[in-house]
Design a protein around this motif. Structure first.
Motif, mmCIF file in Angstrom:
data_model
loop_
_atom_site.group_PDB
_atom_site.id
_atom_site.type_symbol
_atom_site.label_atom_id
_atom_site.label_comp_id
_atom_site.label_asym_id
_atom_site.label_seq_id
_atom_site.Cartn_x
_atom_site.Cartn_y
_atom_site.Cartn_z
ATOM 1 N N GLU A 231 0.846 -1.201 0.000
ATOM 2 C CA GLU A 231 0.000 0.000 0.000
ATOM 3 C C GLU A 231 0.881 1.251 0.000
ATOM 4 O O GLU A 231 1.679 1.431 0.916
ATOM 5 N N HIS A 232 0.729 2.083 -1.005
ATOM 6 C CA HIS A 232 1.377 3.389 -0.933
ATOM 7 C C HIS A 232 0.319 4.409 -0.520
ATOM 8 O O HIS A 232 -0.884 4.158 -0.603
ATOM 9 N N ASN A 233 0.766 5.566 -0.075
ATOM 10 C CA ASN A 233 -0.158 6.585 0.435
ATOM 11 C C ASN A 233 -0.341 7.701 -0.581
ATOM 12 O O ASN A 233 0.616 8.369 -0.973
ATOM 13 N N ASP A 234 -1.581 7.888 -1.014
ATOM 14 C CA ASP A 234 -1.887 8.904 -2.012
ATOM 15 C C ASP A 234 -1.683 10.322 -1.494
ATOM 16 O O ASP A 234 -1.450 11.243 -2.274
ATOM 17 N N TYR A 235 -1.800 10.538 -0.194
ATOM 18 C CA TYR A 235 -1.890 11.892 0.344
ATOM 19 C C TYR A 235 -0.594 12.398 0.986
ATOM 20 O O TYR A 235 -0.569 13.508 1.502
ATOM 21 N N ILE A 236 0.460 11.607 0.965
ATOM 22 C CA ILE A 236 1.737 12.069 1.495
ATOM 23 C C ILE A 236 2.574 12.720 0.402
ATOM 24 O O ILE A 236 3.190 13.770 0.609
ATOM 25 N N TYR A 237 2.577 12.126 -0.783
ATOM 26 C CA TYR A 237 3.381 12.660 -1.872
ATOM 27 C C TYR A 237 2.585 13.549 -2.816
ATOM 28 O O TYR A 237 3.165 14.215 -3.679
ATOM 29 N N ASP A 238 1.273 13.557 -2.699
ATOM 30 C CA ASP A 238 0.430 14.442 -3.487
ATOM 31 C C ASP A 238 -0.808 14.779 -2.660
ATOM 32 O O ASP A 238 -0.991 14.233 -1.571
ATOM 33 N N THR A 239 -1.659 15.642 -3.184
ATOM 34 C CA THR A 239 -2.802 16.117 -2.394
ATOM 35 C C THR A 239 -4.129 15.523 -2.830
ATOM 36 O O THR A 239 -5.159 15.799 -2.217
ATOM 37 N N LYS A 240 -4.126 14.706 -3.872
ATOM 38 C CA LYS A 240 -5.381 14.117 -4.319
ATOM 39 C C LYS A 240 -5.121 12.807 -5.048
ATOM 40 O O LYS A 240 -3.978 12.459 -5.362
ATOM 41 N N LEU A 241 -6.192 12.101 -5.319
ATOM 42 C CA LEU A 241 -6.112 10.811 -5.982
ATOM 43 C C LEU A 241 -5.940 10.970 -7.491
ATOM 44 O O LEU A 241 -6.333 11.971 -8.072
ATOM 45 N N GLY A 242 -5.382 9.944 -8.115
ATOM 46 C CA GLY A 242 -5.433 9.814 -9.560
ATOM 47 C C GLY A 242 -4.453 10.628 -10.358
ATOM 48 O O GLY A 242 -4.512 10.625 -11.593
ATOM 49 N N THR A 243 -3.527 11.322 -9.708
ATOM 50 C CA THR A 243 -2.570 12.140 -10.441
ATOM 51 C C THR A 243 -1.490 11.265 -11.079
ATOM 52 O O THR A 243 -1.341 10.085 -10.761
ATOM 53 N N SER A 244 -0.717 11.878 -11.960
ATOM 54 C CA SER A 244 0.401 11.165 -12.570
ATOM 55 C C SER A 244 1.378 10.684 -11.507
ATOM 56 O O SER A 244 1.889 9.555 -11.585
ATOM 57 N N LEU A 245 1.622 11.502 -10.496
ATOM 58 C CA LEU A 245 2.561 11.117 -9.445
ATOM 59 C C LEU A 245 2.060 9.918 -8.657
ATOM 60 O O LEU A 245 2.814 8.957 -8.435
ATOM 61 N N THR A 246 0.812 9.948 -8.220
ATOM 62 C CA THR A 246 0.317 8.820 -7.421
ATOM 63 C C THR A 246 0.224 7.545 -8.252
ATOM 64 O O THR A 246 0.468 6.453 -7.741
ATOM 65 N N MET A 247 -0.098 7.656 -9.527
ATOM 66 C CA MET A 247 -0.101 6.474 -10.395
ATOM 67 C C MET A 247 1.313 5.927 -10.580
ATOM 68 O O MET A 247 1.532 4.713 -10.586
ATOM 69 N N THR A 248 2.279 6.812 -10.735
ATOM 70 C CA THR A 248 3.666 6.363 -10.882
ATOM 71 C C THR A 248 4.133 5.628 -9.635
ATOM 72 O O THR A 248 4.772 4.578 -9.706
ATOM 73 N N LEU A 249 3.777 6.164 -8.459
ATOM 74 C CA LEU A 249 4.157 5.515 -7.203
ATOM 75 C C LEU A 249 3.474 4.151 -7.061
ATOM 76 O O LEU A 249 4.081 3.194 -6.568
ATOM 77 N N ALA A 250 2.214 4.056 -7.474
ATOM 78 C CA ALA A 250 1.491 2.784 -7.379
ATOM 79 C C ALA A 250 2.123 1.732 -8.276
ATOM 80 O O ALA A 250 2.341 0.581 -7.874
ATOM 81 N N VAL A 251 2.422 2.103 -9.518
ATOM 82 C CA VAL A 251 3.041 1.179 -10.464
ATOM 83 C C VAL A 251 4.437 0.771 -9.979
ATOM 84 O O VAL A 251 4.823 -0.399 -10.060
ATOM 85 N N GLU A 252 5.172 1.736 -9.461
ATOM 86 C CA GLU A 252 6.524 1.458 -8.961
ATOM 87 C C GLU A 252 6.501 0.476 -7.804
ATOM 88 O O GLU A 252 7.294 -0.478 -7.762
ATOM 89 N N LEU A 253 5.590 0.695 -6.853
ATOM 90 C CA LEU A 253 5.525 -0.170 -5.676
ATOM 91 C C LEU A 253 5.161 -1.599 -6.056
ATOM 92 O O LEU A 253 5.880 -2.548 -5.728
ATOM 93 N N LEU A 254 4.059 -1.770 -6.744
ATOM 94 C CA LEU A 254 3.632 -3.122 -7.097
ATOM 95 C C LEU A 254 4.599 -3.778 -8.062
ATOM 96 O O LEU A 254 4.912 -4.971 -7.937
ATOM 97 N N GLY A 255 5.114 -3.004 -9.029
ATOM 98 C CA GLY A 255 6.039 -3.575 -9.998
ATOM 99 C C GLY A 255 7.289 -4.145 -9.346
ATOM 100 O O GLY A 255 7.758 -5.226 -9.720
ATOM 101 N N ASN A 256 7.827 -3.448 -8.364
ATOM 102 C CA ASN A 256 9.027 -3.945 -7.691
ATOM 103 C C ASN A 256 8.749 -5.198 -6.873
ATOM 104 O O ASN A 256 9.533 -6.158 -6.897
ATOM 105 N N HIS A 257 7.633 -5.220 -6.151
ATOM 106 C CA HIS A 257 7.312 -6.425 -5.374
ATOM 107 C C HIS A 257 7.028 -7.615 -6.282
ATOM 108 O O HIS A 257 7.413 -8.754 -5.977
ATOM 109 N N LEU A 258 6.375 -7.363 -7.409
ATOM 110 C CA LEU A 258 6.098 -8.454 -8.342
ATOM 111 C C LEU A 258 7.385 -8.943 -9.004
ATOM 112 O O LEU A 258 7.581 -10.159 -9.173
ATOM 113 N N LEU A 259 8.263 -8.037 -9.355
ATOM 114 C CA LEU A 259 9.545 -8.446 -9.930
ATOM 115 C C LEU A 259 10.378 -9.251 -8.933
ATOM 116 O O LEU A 259 11.070 -10.206 -9.315
ATOM 117 N N GLN A 260 10.317 -8.897 -7.660
ATOM 118 C CA GLN A 260 11.028 -9.678 -6.648
ATOM 119 C C GLN A 260 10.560 -11.130 -6.670
ATOM 120 O O GLN A 260 11.373 -12.062 -6.647
#
Length: 307
Positions: free
Chosen positions: A264-293
């Motif tokens: 779980e990454h937090n949408d409201y620590i690195y940005d102020t709202k849902l669905g932005t490019s930044l929060t999507m990038t963080l979501a993809v990065e987090l899951l992608g790394n755990h899945l690659l592991q």
């Protein structure tokens, strides 16, 4: 840990604009028809889908998508969309799977060629369809939206099974349980007090496996510094709030012997709202790394079982 952190390129937002990956306001059928179905039709030899039953309301068909390479060496189960306001989790998963299917990233192609992915894109389709507008999703009282017609928290329903969604998930996993080597329940965190990268894990998870996934989160903290304290990363039984019971992850481990994590990454620590490019990038990065592991390490295999 001999794991090199994967860094995805900047991801599109889900705000329904030109160039967006999707629209955060889509209901469940629209989400499936606009993202998963075109992908399946583009790669029919790789992606298939099956109905796993109707939800509690009887209104929505629940779908599972199976991403099957010609020769795969392991099988991973992934679900998302359990909590209806955690939009970046189920859109982030969809975006990652799109990248894998399209071979948009050289490293992700290893998953495309070697790992069968069993995916329930959205568990709580009824709740996602009924929750309201973007402004309502962003409201401080956003947790008022029910996840299903049974009006229970689907992630606290594994043994009670008041929601048909829970039953459908369990029945689906049971068909492949002997092959699945690891499970992901993808969420995003909408409460700042829970920290930036929350990581509950199966009780009894082997120390080496736990350390692998903790190391990924710690590397992401280093990459994305924040003054917010580091989130909980450990077994469910040690969770600081005593309500993490009867969960999908815990139940899957206890019933089928399959270890798993809830990234779980937090949408409201690195940005102020849902669905932005930044929060999507963080979501993809987090899951992608755990899945690659899981994909790249030999210790994740069908013999990895809870005792």
């Amino acid at each position: 840990m001999n794991f090199c952190l994967w860094e995805p390129r900047t991801q599109p937002d889900i705000l329904g604009k030109d160039g967006s990956f999707g629209n955060i306001e889509w209901d469940y059928p629209t989400f499936i028809e606009n993202i998963y179905e075109p992908l399946r039709q583009k790669y029919p030899e790789y992606i298939t889908r099956r109905s796993i039953g109707r939800d509690t309301s009887g209104e929505y068909e629940m779908w599972a998508y199976e991403f099957t390479p010609e020769k795969y060496i392991k099988t991973v189960y992934i679900q998302s969309g359990v909590h209806v306001i955690e939009t970046d989790a189920y859109f982030g998963l969809a975006r990652l799977l799109t990248m894998i299917a399209n071979r948009e990233d050289e490293r992700l192609s290893f998953i495309r060629d070697n790992v069968r992915l069993l995916v329930i894109p959205v568990v709580s389709g009824w709740g996602i369809s009924k929750r309201g507008s973007y402004e309502e999703i962003m409201d401080e009282d956003r947790w008022r939206f029910p996840h299903n017609a049974a009006r229970v928290n689907a992630n606290r329903d594994f043994y009670d099974r008041k929601a048909q969604e829970t039953v459908n998930v369990i029945n689906y996993i049971s068909k492949f349980a002997d092959d699945i080597c690891f499970a992901f329940d993808c969420h995003s965190t909408t409460d700042v007090v829970l920290g930036a990268y929350l990581l509950p894990m199966s009780n009894g998870i082997p120390e080496e496996i736990a350390n692998n996934h903790k190391a990924i989160n710690m590397a992401l903290y280093e990459k994305h510094p924040t003054d917010v304290y580091k989130a909980f990363m450990g077994e469910e039984k040690d969770y600081p709030v005593p309500n993490l019971t009867n969960t999908f992850k815990g139940g899957i481990t206890e019933m089928f012997g399959i270890y798993g994590i809830t990234p779980e990454h937090n949408d409201y620590i690195y940005d102020t709202k849902l669905g932005t490019s930044l929060t999507m990038t963080l979501a993809v990065e987090l899951l992608g790394n755990h899945l690659l592991q899981v994909a790249e390490s030999d210790i994740y295999n069908s013999e990895l079982r809870a005792k």
